[in-house]
Design a protein around this motif. Structure first.
Motif, PDB file in Angstrom:
ATOM      1  N   GLY A 106     -23.822   9.173  -5.363  1.00  0.00           N
ATOM      2  CA  GLY A 106     -24.744   8.062  -5.591  1.00  0.00           C
ATOM      3  C   GLY A 106     -24.114   6.939  -6.394  1.00  0.00           C
ATOM      4  O   GLY A 106     -24.277   5.761  -6.067  1.00  0.00           O
ATOM      5  N   ILE A 107     -23.369   7.284  -7.436  1.00  0.00           N
ATOM      6  CA  ILE A 107     -22.779   6.191  -8.219  1.00  0.00           C
ATOM      7  C   ILE A 107     -21.652   5.508  -7.442  1.00  0.00           C
ATOM      8  O   ILE A 107     -21.406   4.324  -7.632  1.00  0.00           O
ATOM      9  N   ILE A 108     -21.004   6.248  -6.554  1.00  0.00           N
ATOM     10  CA  ILE A 108     -19.995   5.583  -5.710  1.00  0.00           C
ATOM     11  C   ILE A 108     -20.708   4.632  -4.738  1.00  0.00           C
ATOM     12  O   ILE A 108     -20.358   3.465  -4.615  1.00  0.00           O
ATOM     13  N   ALA A 109     -21.730   5.146  -4.070  1.00  0.00           N
ATOM     14  CA  ALA A 109     -22.401   4.346  -3.043  1.00  0.00           C
ATOM     15  C   ALA A 109     -23.068   3.109  -3.625  1.00  0.00           C
ATOM     16  O   ALA A 109     -23.190   2.088  -2.953  1.00  0.00           O
ATOM     17  N   THR A 110     -23.514   3.198  -4.883  1.00  0.00           N
ATOM     18  CA  THR A 110     -24.228   2.068  -5.476  1.00  0.00           C
ATOM     19  C   THR A 110     -23.401   1.332  -6.531  1.00  0.00           C
ATOM     20  O   THR A 110     -23.854   0.336  -7.083  1.00  0.00           O
ATOM     21  N   ARG A 111     -22.210   1.839  -6.832  1.00  0.00           N
ATOM     22  CA  ARG A 111     -21.313   1.174  -7.780  1.00  0.00           C
ATOM     23  C   ARG A 111     -21.950   1.061  -9.166  1.00  0.00           C
ATOM     24  O   ARG A 111     -21.807   0.062  -9.839  1.00  0.00           O
ATOM     25  N   GLU A 112     -22.681   2.102  -9.557  1.00  0.00           N
ATOM     26  CA  GLU A 112     -23.393   2.049 -10.833  1.00  0.00           C
ATOM     27  C   GLU A 112     -22.570   2.731 -11.914  1.00  0.00           C
ATOM     28  O   GLU A 112     -22.578   3.943 -12.057  1.00  0.00           O
ATOM     29  N   ALA A 163     -15.048  -1.140 -21.119  1.00  0.00           N
ATOM     30  CA  ALA A 163     -13.689  -0.647 -21.404  1.00  0.00           C
ATOM     31  C   ALA A 163     -13.049   0.033 -20.204  1.00  0.00           C
ATOM     32  O   ALA A 163     -11.822   0.009 -20.065  1.00  0.00           O
ATOM     33  N   PHE A 164     -13.858   0.642 -19.345  1.00  0.00           N
ATOM     34  CA  PHE A 164     -13.276   1.513 -18.325  1.00  0.00           C
ATOM     35  C   PHE A 164     -13.419   0.981 -16.906  1.00  0.00           C
ATOM     36  O   PHE A 164     -13.127   1.655 -15.952  1.00  0.00           O
ATOM     37  N   ARG A 165     -13.877  -0.255 -16.780  1.00  0.00           N
ATOM     38  CA  ARG A 165     -14.019  -0.941 -15.498  1.00  0.00           C
ATOM     39  C   ARG A 165     -14.975  -0.215 -14.548  1.00  0.00           C
ATOM     40  O   ARG A 165     -15.786   0.582 -14.976  1.00  0.00           O
ATOM     41  N   GLY A 166     -14.863  -0.542 -13.279  1.00  0.00           N
ATOM     42  CA  GLY A 166     -15.876  -0.091 -12.327  1.00  0.00           C
ATOM     43  C   GLY A 166     -15.635   1.314 -11.795  1.00  0.00           C
ATOM     44  O   GLY A 166     -14.611   1.948 -12.073  1.00  0.00           O
ATOM     45  N   VAL A 167     -16.583   1.778 -11.000  1.00  0.00           N
ATOM     46  CA  VAL A 167     -16.532   3.132 -10.458  1.00  0.00           C
ATOM     47  C   VAL A 167     -15.264   3.341  -9.627  1.00  0.00           C
ATOM     48  O   VAL A 167     -14.616   4.385  -9.693  1.00  0.00           O
ATOM     49  N   ALA A 168     -14.880   2.334  -8.846  1.00  0.00           N
ATOM     50  CA  ALA A 168     -13.739   2.503  -7.947  1.00  0.00           C
ATOM     51  C   ALA A 168     -12.420   2.560  -8.705  1.00  0.00           C
ATOM     52  O   ALA A 168     -11.422   3.041  -8.174  1.00  0.00           O
TER      53      ALA A 168
END
Lengths: 496, 488
Positions: free
Chosen positions: A143-149, A156-161
């Motif tokens: 879910g967090i990958i699909a929604t980029r949450e 500090a740690f940037r985005g999900v990808a």
């Protein structure tokens, strides 16, 4: 909320039962009673592995049935209402940790594992995945990958990808396909993980992912500052970001009444306050609701954290005039308040009960607490240049005040991401407000998406905003990867 | 070479005098090269085992010119090979099937620096190090730092998702690019991503990074600027066995310490570097580690003591700490010049690039030593140990066909071992032409079908950098026997 009840199709259910077994197909009325933006699927299916998912997708393709992938159900309201929704495909049985080698700092997990369960496992090895979405007990990796949450720690740690090393999906045609790998560096082939991240389940069903993990924070602390106006936050934000002391989160919340309480009291009360605020009519508002809270979190060893907190205090002090106040607060208090400021409905739940026991204590607690109605307020998320964030918020407040809206906001101040919450109500007026907020965001180099709104309101607005001249590429990618449009049809940018 | 499925090759156009004339009208007479003696300079890149001259070379000066050039080449159906500085170590810019090289070297301006938002907008031909040079006085840097950073370009970094020693803490190129301007195969200019965090829709800017010029020509990039750390501690630890050095790496990470960089050099490299530059490395050491810690003054000495204790506990015979910035720079100079130093002890060399899980470093290094012995090829190792990213350097004489064969065989075996140990055949150099055949060992046909399907979305004619990354209808490129040495 009104729900379109499609007739339960015997044929579909028996086909799904043949794939996953009768005990793993559930009626939507019990398994997903609120549906997806008011659309009730004909069946909810709980496959156990990628092969079963492949079989389901092949069946869906042959019969032109729409499939809605579902993780923890925390973001089912994101995007346009799906055009069709015959099958809800739950990933909840794919909840295993596939591999974790602490000395390699990598972890491979199935998509249906909750963030909380993964974090609990990693914590036993002194590690974490530095994302903090608002509902960790329910939010899943897929879910967090699909929604980029990612959550506030993205400062500090940037985005999900950014920590996604490898990914495995089942394509719309039912084939299992992977990209990347399980090592921390890898440039063989295309960055499919980037494409799937934020794709809202419209390109493929994510089944497994490998992440680069991080040593746990040894210590973490926060400073909360109450400021007389949102404009007063700008020089403070600038000073904190320009320092050697780099916050791991930097959040701007408001509005508040300065002087009403200490920063810690204001912060711990903020979620309820903002929630109440978002349900007020503007005319009900007490005077002076124009202040802002700034929350800066620091982490590291005890020595690093202490130095950073002291440095932050030194930088903030010159800005403390006209009733502003500063206070150190415990990490847990501040973090929880910040998350709830982004999502007032942190307690709300979409139960996926049939064969999906919510196994972490947190999830159970959230489920017990889930009571609030779905559409009591509207949330928009804007992404703008960080340097223009305060101005965007300030303009939004003026716009809302001038047109009689109560508006609360919560922002990742260092990365230029802000959520606006307004009470649900007259949809024509809300549509106008959303359009105006969007103009402000676009003017600051960015965009605005409507994260949460009743389907009836979504019908009157654009959820994602203007398509841009590159839309033809987005469209062509969707057509290439899901030509029959079985995956979340209509839900994404441009109703793809 | 068979091309039975070769729809692309069947329709491949040639560079005609008329096309050359049209290209000259776009970019100027002096920026188109067609004479065989001229285009020879573009026949290969940093990977010298394969050479093939392009039919023409074009040097546009603006996005508009790139777009017009691409439209002309699209009409003529001529393959296009985008090129930055030509430092690729995997042959990513070799015109294996002919075609026209479009060099971005004239597009070398830093267009905008926005310190408040920590961004810079640069043209594709800007040299990596220039970005850091432009902002270092303000306390910022551009984090990806490949060894070739004094020459390689941002466009090339984007194309291969370059890394460098400091990726352990700071990540690779993809973690530092917010948006790109790209020209598609038909000349369409698109802006993917931008200068804010995330846009609605698919993350196309992220997707095209590392695509080795097969999806479009990147003409500009919005890069992230990183705040420079307050201080550094840079250590040199000397070991009598390679195993002790690799154990040290794992132990440091296992204890939750993330250095900015952990680099390893083995005996052969130490000797070469010492011969060339006299840095004072012990020539009898089996391995040295360069371990750099960065961050806040507060606590860094304690951290440095912990790392030194781990080194000692794992058997380091000597640990030196750089006493000042000059000594630190000296250590890094030694590391980054290691490749150059090799040139003094061997007429030719191939730098391999593979990745294994960090904990498998002892295994892969034993395998490399064994493979080298068996094929009679000296192999030196200098690599990003903290990432498990190996760079065995195979030394040979490219005038000796038998040695070339053995080098290729040894490379294959090392890369195969990387895959078997759960790793990858490339951590930062890319697939290029060199590793096309290994891609099939890492991915299934279904995996590759998804990627090649997307390639066709961007470049239906498959004219952009043909023969790279994917085993394709035209992909059975034989590695040619050596020809005269590269002029470089």
């Amino acid at each position: 909320m009104t729900v379109d009840r499609a007739p339960l199709t015997e044929k579909l259910v028996s086909a799904l039962e043949a794939i996953v077994g009768p005990q793993h197909v559930a009626a939507p009325e019990t398994a997903l009673p609120e549906g997806v933006d008011g659309r009730l699927p004909q069946a909810v299916v709980f496959p156990k592995d990628p092969e079963e998912i492949g079989a389901i997708l092949r069946y869906a393709n042959e019969n032109r049935l729409a499939v809605i992938p579902v993780g923890g159900g925390t973001q089912l309201g994101l995007g346009h209402p799906p055009e069709r929704a015959e099958i809800a495909l739950s990933l909840s049985r794919l909840d295993q940790i596939v591999a974790h080698e602490p000395a390699d700092m990598t972890v491979t997990v199935q998509a249906g594992i909750s963030i909380a369960a993964l974090q609990a496992h990693l914590a036993r090895h002194g590690q974490c995945l530095p994302y903090d979405p608002p509902l960790p007990g329910r939010a899943t990796i897929g879910g967090i990958i699909a929604t980029r949450e990612a959550g506030p720690l993205r400062q500090a740690f940037r985005g999900v990808a950014d920590r996604l090393l490898g990914i495995q999906v089942v394509t719309a045609s039912g084939k299992i396909a992977k990209a990347g790998g399980r090592v921390v560096k890898n440039v063989s082939g295309y960055e499919m993980g980037r494409l799937y991240t934020g794709s809202l389940g419209t390109l493929a069903v994510i089944v497994e992912a490998t992440f680069k993990v991080q040593p746990s924070f040894l210590d973490a602390g926060m400073i909360a500052v109450s400021l007389p106006s949102v404009e007063a936050a700008r020089p403070v934000i600038r000073a904190l970001l320009d320092s050697d002391a780099q916050p791991v989160l930097l959040e701007l919340l408001g509005p508040i009444t300065v002087g009403a309480a200490s920063p810690a009291e204001l912060l711990s009360g903020f979620p309820q306050h903002a929630r109440a605020f978002a349900s007020f009519e503007a005319s009900d508002l007490p005077g002076g609701q124009s202040g802002a809270l700034l929350v800066a979190g620091y982490a590291g060893t005890r020595e690093e954290m202490e130095w950073q907190l002291a440095e932050a205090e030194r930088l903030i002090t010159p800005h403390l005039d006209k009733g502003a106040a500063m206070e150190r607060i415990p990490w847990a208090l501040g973090h929880q308040a910040v998350l709830q400021a982004h999502r007032h409905d942190a307690q709300r739940v979409v139960p996926l009960a049939a064969s999906a026991p919510l196994d972490s204590a947190g999830a159970r607690a959230q489920q017990r607490a889930g009571t609030s109605p779905a559409d009591d307020y509207v949330t928009c998320r804007a992404h703008v240049r960080a340097s223009e964030l305060v101005q965007v918020v300030s303009q939004a407040l003026a716009l809302a005040a001038g047109s009689g809206f109560a508006l609360a906001y919560a922002a990742h101040a260092g990365t230029g991401i802000v959520r606006f919450h307004v009470p649900a109500g007259d949809e024509e007026r809300l549509a106008w407000l959303i359009g105006s907020l969007r103009e402000g965001s676009i003017g600051a180099g960015g965009s605005l998406i409507v994260e949460r709104a009743a389907p009836s309101l979504k019908a009157k607005i654009s959820v994602f905003g203007p398509l841009g001249k590159e839309f033809f590429l987005h469209k062509a990618i969707k057509e290439r990867m899901d030509p029959i449009r079985i995956l979340n049809p209509g839900r994404f940018l441009g109703n793809l | 070479m068979s091309s039975q499925q070769g729809a692309a090759s069947a329709t491949q156009g040639r560079v005609t005098p008329r096309l050359v004339e049209e290209l000259r009208r776009v970019v100027g007479e002096e920026n188109v090269f067609v004479e065989p003696s001229e285009v020879l300079a573009w026949e290969c890149d940093g990977y010298t085992l394969e050479r093939h001259p392009p039919e023409a070379v074009v040097l546009p000066a603006s996005t508009e010119e790139v777009s017009r050039v691409m439209r002309l080449l699209h009409q003529a159906q001529v393959p296009v090979i985008p090129r930055g500085a030509g430092t690729s170590l995997s042959g990513a810019t070799v015109p294996v099937g002919g075609g026209v090289v479009v060099s971005l070297s004239r597009m070398n301006r830093i267009l905008k620096i926005d310190l408040e938002n920590r961004r810079a907008v640069v043209e594709a031909g800007v040299v990596n190090l220039w970005v850091t040079r432009a902002v270092e006085n303000d306390g910022f840097f551009f984090a990806p730092d490949p060894s070739s950073q004094g020459a390689c370009t941002i466009g090339g970094n984007v194309a291969t998702n370059s890394g460098g020693p400091h990726t352990l803490k700071y990540g690779v190129t993809i973690n530092h690019i917010l948006g790109v301007e790209m020209v598609l195969a038909d000349g369409t200019v698109v802006e993917l991503g931008g200068d804010v965090e995330e846009r609605p829709g698919y993350d196309l800017a992220g997707f095209v990074i590392g695509s080795e010029g097969t999806l479009g020509i990147v003409t500009k990039a919005v890069v992230r600027l990183t705040r420079a750390p307050q201080t550094y501690r840079t250590l040199l630890a000397v070991f009598d066995t390679i195993d002790a050095a690799t154990r040290t790496v794992s132990e440091v990470i296992r204890q939750g310490i993330i250095p900015a960089a952990v680099e390893m050099m083995d005996n052969l490299i130490i000797q070469a570097v010492e011969e060339a530059f006299h840095f004072g490395f012990p020539k009898d050491a089996a391995a040295v580690l360069i371990i750099e810690l960065d961050g806040l003054q507060a606590g860094i000495d304690e951290l440095s003591r912990r790392v030194q204790a781990i080194c000692a506990q794992e058997g380091a015979r000597e640990i030196r700490a750089a006493r000042d910035e000059k000594e630190r720079q000296e250590l890094w100079k030694a590391r980054k010049r290691a490749f150059g130093a090799i040139g003094r002890i061997s007429p030719s060399y191939v730098t391999q690039d593979g990745v294994v899980p960090r904990t498998k470093l002892p295994d892969i290094l034993r395998i490399i030593a064994e493979v080298g012995r068996r094929h009679g090829i000296p192999i030196a190792n200098v690599f990003h140990a903290g990432d498990g990213n190996i760079h065995p350097i195979l030394l040979f004489d490219d005038q000796n066909p038998d040695e070339v064969e053995r080098v290729l065989a040894a490379s294959d075996e090392i890369l195969t071992a990387c895959i078997e140990l759960g790793g990858s055949v490339t951590g930062e150099h890319g697939i290029g032409i060199e590793k096309v055949k290994h891609v099939a060992a890492m991915y299934t046909q279904d995996d590759l079908d998804v990627m090649t399907g997307l390639r066709e979305v961007f470049d239906p004619g498959r004219r952009l950098n043909p023969g790279k990354i994917f085993p394709s209808s035209k992909g059975c490129i034989e590695v040619k026997r050596p020809r005269p040495k590269a002029s470089a």
